[in-house]
Design an enzyme around this catalytic site. Structure first.
Site, PDB file in Angstrom:
ATOM      1  N   GLY A   1       0.972  -1.293   0.151  1.00 41.90           N
ATOM      2  CA  GLY A   1       0.103   0.033   0.009  1.00 41.90           C
ATOM      3  C   GLY A   1       0.842   1.367  -0.109  1.00 41.90           C
ATOM      4  N   ASP A   2       1.742   1.377   0.852  1.00 48.79           N
ATOM      5  CA  ASP A   2       2.731   2.494   0.888  1.00 48.79           C
ATOM      6  C   ASP A   2       3.489   2.542  -0.570  1.00 48.79           C
ATOM      7  OD1 ASP A   2       2.065   3.108   3.724  1.00 48.79           O
ATOM      8  OD2 ASP A   2       3.471   1.583   4.398  1.00 48.79           O
ATOM      9  N   ALA A   3       4.006   1.522  -0.951  1.00 48.52           N
ATOM     10  CA  ALA A   3       4.562   1.511  -2.382  1.00 48.52           C
ATOM     11  C   ALA A   3       3.842   2.148  -3.410  1.00 48.52           C
ATOM     12  CB  ALA A   3       5.086   0.183  -2.703  1.00 48.52           C
TER      13      ALA A   3
END
Length: 267
Positions: A220-222
């Site tokens: 998700g952060d990527a």
């Protein structure tokens, strides 16, 4: 040096490691140092490619608004054009988030936030802080489970379709009218949903063979990082989602939260 990361770490090896890792990638850090508390850590359990996290927030939970108000740190806020915060920070320093969000709205900049986790919408004080911040949010990120939990928190009876939820959030009131709200929801292997200006668009993700999936930690952060790499350059939302899905696809083929060398992405 175009990007700055602000937070709180301890005076220890993990804090030093975080600083060095950011510097190696060209990210400036302005950490508040809590000498009495260790740097936050997170244990990761991976089974069949799926991950579960066990966090010890430690110093990350101790950030103070006063640190943001220091002249050299607030100047960074004033000089920036884009702001991004995980929703998790609502449990730590909502006043810091609100100060930045209001500055962004007043100066017609772009404030972005992530729903981050369902519990933030299930615990009343955290939900209140989120709803206070939401009018200032220009771009909202989340995943399908967070989207459904948000709908439940708003008592949208019978509304479980992620696209419909995205559209409803995009049309919620904003504190400023310099831009309309964009809502971006990822759905794992299913298409990414983007709602803006009364319209919902779906963008396919990059297909990955099951045997190539190492772990989903950091996906998700990527995605957000890849999305923003295009967004800050004024690219179309299709290109932003393409960048996000490229980054997420790359990181889930790695063990842990690390990028595999040089990027060969092209929008």
């Amino acid at each position: 040096g175009a990007t700055t990361f602000i937070g709180c770490v301890g005076e220890d090896d993990f804090g030093t490691q975080m600083t060095k890792a950011c510097q190696a990638d060209g990210v400036t850090t302005k950490y508040m140092i809590d000498k009495a508390t260790p740097t936050g850590t997170c244990g990761v359990l991976v089974k069949d490619g799926e991950r579960s996290l066990i966090a010890a927030l430690n110093a990350a939970n101790n950030y103070k608004f006063e640190h943001l108000q220091e002249a050299e740190n607030w100047k960074i806020v004033e000089d920036a054009k884009f702001y991004y915060s995980a929703g998790f920070f609502l449990t730590v320093s909502p006043e810091s988030m609100m100060a930045v969000a209001k500055h962004s709205a007043e100066n017609k900049k772009c404030y972005m936030m992530n729903l981050s986790a369902p519990f933030l919408m299930q615990v009343p004080p955290f939900l209140e802080a989120m709803m206070n911040t939401l009018p200032y949010v220009d771009v909202l990120f989340g995943n399908e489970s967070e989207a459904v939990t948000f709908a439940e928190s708003q008592k949208w009876e019978g509304v479980t379709d992620v696209a419909e939820i995205a559209l409803k959030i995009s049309q919620m009131p904003k504190a400023s009218d310099h831009c309309t709200r964009t809502v971006v929801f990822t759905q794992g292997a299913d298409a990414t949903i983007v709602a803006k200006d009364g319209k919902v668009t779906k963008y396919d993700v990059i297909k990955l063979a099951k045997e190539d999936l190492v772990d989903t930690n950091g996906a998700g952060d990527a995605f957000v990082g890849g999305f923003l790499s295009q967004f800050v350059h004024g690219k179309e939302l299709a290109d932003c989602c393409k960048g996000g899905n490229y980054a997420a696809n790359a990181i889930i083929q790695q063990s842990g939260c690390k990028c595999p060398g040089e990027s060969n992405f092209s929008s």
